[in-house]
Write an enzyme that holds these catalytic residues in place. Sequence first.
Site, mmCIF file in Angstrom:
data_model
loop_
_atom_site.group_PDB
_atom_site.id
_atom_site.type_symbol
_atom_site.label_atom_id
_atom_site.label_comp_id
_atom_site.label_asym_id
_atom_site.label_seq_id
_atom_site.Cartn_x
_atom_site.Cartn_y
_atom_site.Cartn_z
ATOM 1 N N ASP A 117 0.711 -1.210 0.017
ATOM 2 C CA ASP A 117 0.063 0.179 -0.048
ATOM 3 C C ASP A 117 0.872 1.148 -0.156
ATOM 4 O O ASP A 117 1.661 1.419 0.696
ATOM 5 C CB ASP A 117 -0.755 -0.122 1.188
ATOM 6 C CG ASP A 117 -1.831 -0.887 1.184
ATOM 7 O OD1 ASP A 117 -2.235 -1.496 0.159
ATOM 8 O OD2 ASP A 117 -2.267 -1.361 2.313
ATOM 9 N N ASP A 158 -13.381 -4.285 -2.342
ATOM 10 C CA ASP A 158 -13.525 -4.215 -1.234
ATOM 11 C C ASP A 158 -14.735 -4.505 -0.443
ATOM 12 O O ASP A 158 -15.617 -3.984 -0.450
ATOM 13 C CB ASP A 158 -12.937 -2.814 -0.566
ATOM 14 C CG ASP A 158 -11.591 -2.162 -1.292
ATOM 15 O OD1 ASP A 158 -10.577 -3.223 -1.314
ATOM 16 O OD2 ASP A 158 -11.270 -1.236 -1.473
#
Length: 258
Positions: A11, A130
Amino acid sequence: MLAKRIIACLDVDDGVVVKGIKFQNHKIVGDIVPLARRYAKEGIDELVFYDITAATKNKLVDRSWIKNVSKVINIPFCVAGGIKSVEDAKKVLSSGADKISINSSALIDPNLITKISERFGVQCVVIGIDSWFDKTKNSYMVQQYTGDISKTYQTSWKTSDWVKKVQEKGAGEIVLNMMNKDGLQKGYDISHLSEIRKICKVPLIASGGAGSVEHFYEALYYSNVDGVLAASVFHKNIVEIKVLKKKLIARGMEIREC
């Protein structure tokens, strides 16, 4: 039989690699290029880079580090972050990425999946989903703009329905991010993965919850996913890539050796 893939997730926020828990409270892990080089050297099969705030800041991922990463590794890597058009996808791919991943932009315009896959081929179009279990609805729901907690919200899409839709639109691969499990290191959501596997005809990658070798095995064996993605366990050296692969191979998994 195609080999199962072991994938490291990085990330990215403001030019550095970060990691949070359940997509919140991110802490700096290290610099992008050195970490990419390290994982490639240790035998990871693939890397995925998520610029977690690009979409919420309405900007495209910084291509300078993509170019730098492409110079130091010889394994496939995927990049996500603010890709909202065919031209954006072209910029990222031309910078050296092998695949692009879209998430929020696909929710805004599902036809973007079709446009990009028709231009560059389905093999380089990954859809990130997600997924969050909503107890009030007793269902897994798709979340949007998860890179910024102040802008994150739940869409009207059930995860299963969105998985079907993105396949219809031309998704070449799906990464299922199980937000309820993210960063906890208590295992992937095997039940959720198994249900999605039944309706997913393209490669399916499990993301969220790995904390041990056993967790990787469970996702690969019981849910029959095509790859397992993890971050924390690799960043913190809780699980060594070489050891992980060796143990999975010993248990009959088709895995590329380091």
